[in-house]
Scaffold this motif. Structure first.
Motif, PDB file in Angstrom:
ATOM      1  N   ILE A  47       0.897  -1.147   0.000  1.00 24.59           N
ATOM      2  CA  ILE A  47       0.000   0.000   0.000  1.00 24.59           C
ATOM      3  C   ILE A  47       0.943   1.205   0.000  1.00 24.59           C
ATOM      4  N   ILE A  48       0.763   2.094  -0.941  1.00 26.29           N
ATOM      5  CA  ILE A  48       1.614   3.279  -1.043  1.00 26.29           C
ATOM      6  C   ILE A  48       0.770   4.488  -0.675  1.00 26.29           C
ATOM      7  N   PHE A  49       1.260   5.239   0.312  1.00 27.88           N
ATOM      8  CA  PHE A  49       0.566   6.424   0.796  1.00 27.88           C
ATOM      9  C   PHE A  49       1.306   7.675   0.348  1.00 27.88           C
ATOM     10  N   CYS A  50       0.558   8.673  -0.062  1.00 20.61           N
ATOM     11  CA  CYS A  50       1.110  10.010  -0.299  1.00 20.61           C
ATOM     12  C   CYS A  50       0.380  10.920   0.679  1.00 20.61           C
ATOM     13  N   LEU A  51       1.108  11.424   1.651  1.00 22.49           N
ATOM     14  CA  LEU A  51       0.494  12.201   2.720  1.00 22.49           C
ATOM     15  C   LEU A  51       0.391  13.676   2.368  1.00 22.49           C
ATOM     16  N   ARG A  52      -0.308  14.382   3.200  1.00 24.93           N
ATOM     17  CA  ARG A  52      -0.570  15.802   2.979  1.00 24.93           C
ATOM     18  C   ARG A  52       0.715  16.604   2.786  1.00 24.93           C
ATOM     19  N   ASP A  53       1.799  16.183   3.442  1.00 24.99           N
ATOM     20  CA  ASP A  53       3.077  16.897   3.303  1.00 24.99           C
ATOM     21  C   ASP A  53       3.871  16.427   2.075  1.00 24.99           C
ATOM     22  N   ASP A  54       3.251  15.639   1.203  1.00 23.09           N
ATOM     23  CA  ASP A  54       3.825  15.087  -0.031  1.00 23.09           C
ATOM     24  C   ASP A  54       4.880  14.012   0.215  1.00 23.09           C
ATOM     25  N   SER A  55       5.031  13.543   1.460  1.00 27.85           N
ATOM     26  CA  SER A  55       5.915  12.404   1.698  1.00 27.85           C
ATOM     27  C   SER A  55       5.218  11.132   1.240  1.00 27.85           C
ATOM     28  N   VAL A  56       6.011  10.143   0.850  1.00 24.67           N
ATOM     29  CA  VAL A  56       5.477   8.862   0.382  1.00 24.67           C
ATOM     30  C   VAL A  56       5.927   7.782   1.356  1.00 24.67           C
ATOM     31  N   TRP A  57       4.977   6.963   1.774  1.00 28.56           N
ATOM     32  CA  TRP A  57       5.230   5.884   2.724  1.00 28.56           C
ATOM     33  C   TRP A  57       4.780   4.571   2.110  1.00 28.56           C
ATOM     34  N   LEU A  58       5.456   3.503   2.471  1.00 25.49           N
ATOM     35  CA  LEU A  58       5.102   2.159   2.028  1.00 25.49           C
ATOM     36  C   LEU A  58       4.603   1.350   3.220  1.00 25.49           C
ATOM     37  N   ARG A  59       3.584   0.548   3.004  1.00 29.09           N
ATOM     38  CA  ARG A  59       3.102  -0.394   4.020  1.00 29.09           C
ATOM     39  C   ARG A  59       3.054  -1.769   3.368  1.00 29.09           C
ATOM     40  N   CYS A  60       3.774  -2.724   3.957  1.00 28.66           N
ATOM     41  CA  CYS A  60       3.772  -4.084   3.412  1.00 28.66           C
ATOM     42  C   CYS A  60       2.523  -4.815   3.881  1.00 28.66           C
ATOM     43  N   ARG A  61       2.316  -6.015   3.370  1.00 29.01           N
ATOM     44  CA  ARG A  61       1.116  -6.771   3.722  1.00 29.01           C
ATOM     45  C   ARG A  61       1.090  -7.171   5.198  1.00 29.01           C
ATOM     46  N   GLY A  63       1.872  -5.072   7.533  1.00 28.56           N
ATOM     47  CA  GLY A  63       1.534  -3.854   8.264  1.00 28.56           C
ATOM     48  C   GLY A  63       2.722  -3.009   8.676  1.00 28.56           C
ATOM     49  N   HIS A  64       3.925  -3.372   8.258  1.00 26.77           N
ATOM     50  CA  HIS A  64       5.101  -2.556   8.562  1.00 26.77           C
ATOM     51  C   HIS A  64       5.110  -1.332   7.647  1.00 26.77           C
ATOM     52  N   GLU A  65       5.483  -0.195   8.200  1.00 24.68           N
ATOM     53  CA  GLU A  65       5.492   1.051   7.425  1.00 24.68           C
ATOM     54  C   GLU A  65       6.880   1.667   7.409  1.00 24.68           C
ATOM     55  N   ALA A  66       7.218   2.286   6.278  1.00 22.38           N
ATOM     56  CA  ALA A  66       8.509   2.964   6.153  1.00 22.38           C
ATOM     57  C   ALA A  66       8.365   4.115   5.176  1.00 22.38           C
ATOM     58  N   ASN A  67       9.011   5.220   5.506  1.00 26.97           N
ATOM     59  CA  ASN A  67       9.074   6.349   4.585  1.00 26.97           C
ATOM     60  C   ASN A  67       9.922   5.946   3.386  1.00 26.97           C
ATOM     61  N   GLU A  68       9.528   6.384   2.196  1.00 27.50           N
ATOM     62  CA  GLU A  68      10.280   6.067   0.976  1.00 27.50           C
ATOM     63  C   GLU A  68      10.783   7.355   0.360  1.00 27.50           C
ATOM     64  N   PRO A  69      12.016   7.779   0.680  1.00 28.46           N
ATOM     65  CA  PRO A  69      12.536   9.038   0.144  1.00 28.46           C
ATOM     66  C   PRO A  69      12.798   8.999  -1.362  1.00 28.46           C
ATOM     67  N   GLY A  70      12.832   7.808  -1.967  1.00 26.86           N
ATOM     68  CA  GLY A  70      13.062   7.701  -3.405  1.00 26.86           C
ATOM     69  C   GLY A  70      11.829   8.000  -4.243  1.00 26.86           C
ATOM     70  N   LEU A  71      10.687   8.180  -3.587  1.00 26.34           N
ATOM     71  CA  LEU A  71       9.439   8.511  -4.294  1.00 26.34           C
ATOM     72  C   LEU A  71       8.920   9.843  -3.770  1.00 26.34           C
ATOM     73  N   ASP A  72       8.187  10.536  -4.626  1.00 30.15           N
ATOM     74  CA  ASP A  72       7.602  11.810  -4.221  1.00 30.15           C
ATOM     75  C   ASP A  72       6.168  11.898  -4.723  1.00 30.15           C
ATOM     76  N   ALA A  73       5.515  13.006  -4.401  1.00 29.94           N
ATOM     77  CA  ALA A  73       4.115  13.188  -4.789  1.00 29.94           C
ATOM     78  C   ALA A  73       3.938  13.155  -6.302  1.00 29.94           C
ATOM     79  N   ALA A  74       4.902  13.677  -7.057  1.00 27.58           N
ATOM     80  CA  ALA A  74       4.797  13.664  -8.520  1.00 27.58           C
ATOM     81  C   ALA A  74       4.786  12.226  -9.035  1.00 27.58           C
ATOM     82  N   TRP A  75       5.648  11.366  -8.495  1.00 30.60           N
ATOM     83  CA  TRP A  75       5.657   9.947  -8.887  1.00 30.60           C
ATOM     84  C   TRP A  75       4.307   9.321  -8.556  1.00 30.60           C
ATOM     85  N   PHE A  76       3.820   9.571  -7.335  1.00 30.40           N
ATOM     86  CA  PHE A  76       2.538   9.014  -6.908  1.00 30.40           C
ATOM     87  C   PHE A  76       1.423   9.446  -7.861  1.00 30.40           C
ATOM     88  N   ASN A  77       1.375  10.720  -8.188  1.00 28.53           N
ATOM     89  CA  ASN A  77       0.319  11.225  -9.066  1.00 28.53           C
ATOM     90  C   ASN A  77       0.398  10.630 -10.461  1.00 28.53           C
TER      91      ASN A  77
END
Length: 91
Positions: A47-61, A63-77
């Protein structure tokens, strides 16, 4: 006559929600590397999240979560489809 939809039919703006999310079933490749969960080693079904501050986070199946600095809001969009539902929280 107003060109805007009535308030009950309007979609919230990005600033009015905590973030948006999408499923990413295949392995996630960033800069030629397959991303794995730092806790369990999962490499697909994110599950890939793009938060209000444009940070991108990954959640594995698991339920572990980690910030992904290699992705940004533009990639998500570029990779996400239209929003088809809303959830009250990120949980």
């Amino acid at each position: 006559m107003s060109d805007f939809l009535p308030p009950e039919l309007r979609v919230p703006s990005r600033q009015e929600v905590a973030g948006v999310m999408m499923r990413w079933l295949q392995p996630l490749v960033i800069d030629g590397d397959v991303r794995t969960c730092p806790e369990c080693g999962a490499y697909r079904d994110w599950i890939i999240f793009c938060l209000r501050d444009d940070s991108v986070w990954l959640r594995c199946r698991a339920g572990h979560e980690a910030n992904e600095p290699g992705l940004d809001a533009a990639w998500f969009n570029r990779h996400s489809g239209p929003i088809d539902r809303f959830h009250p929280t990120l949980e």
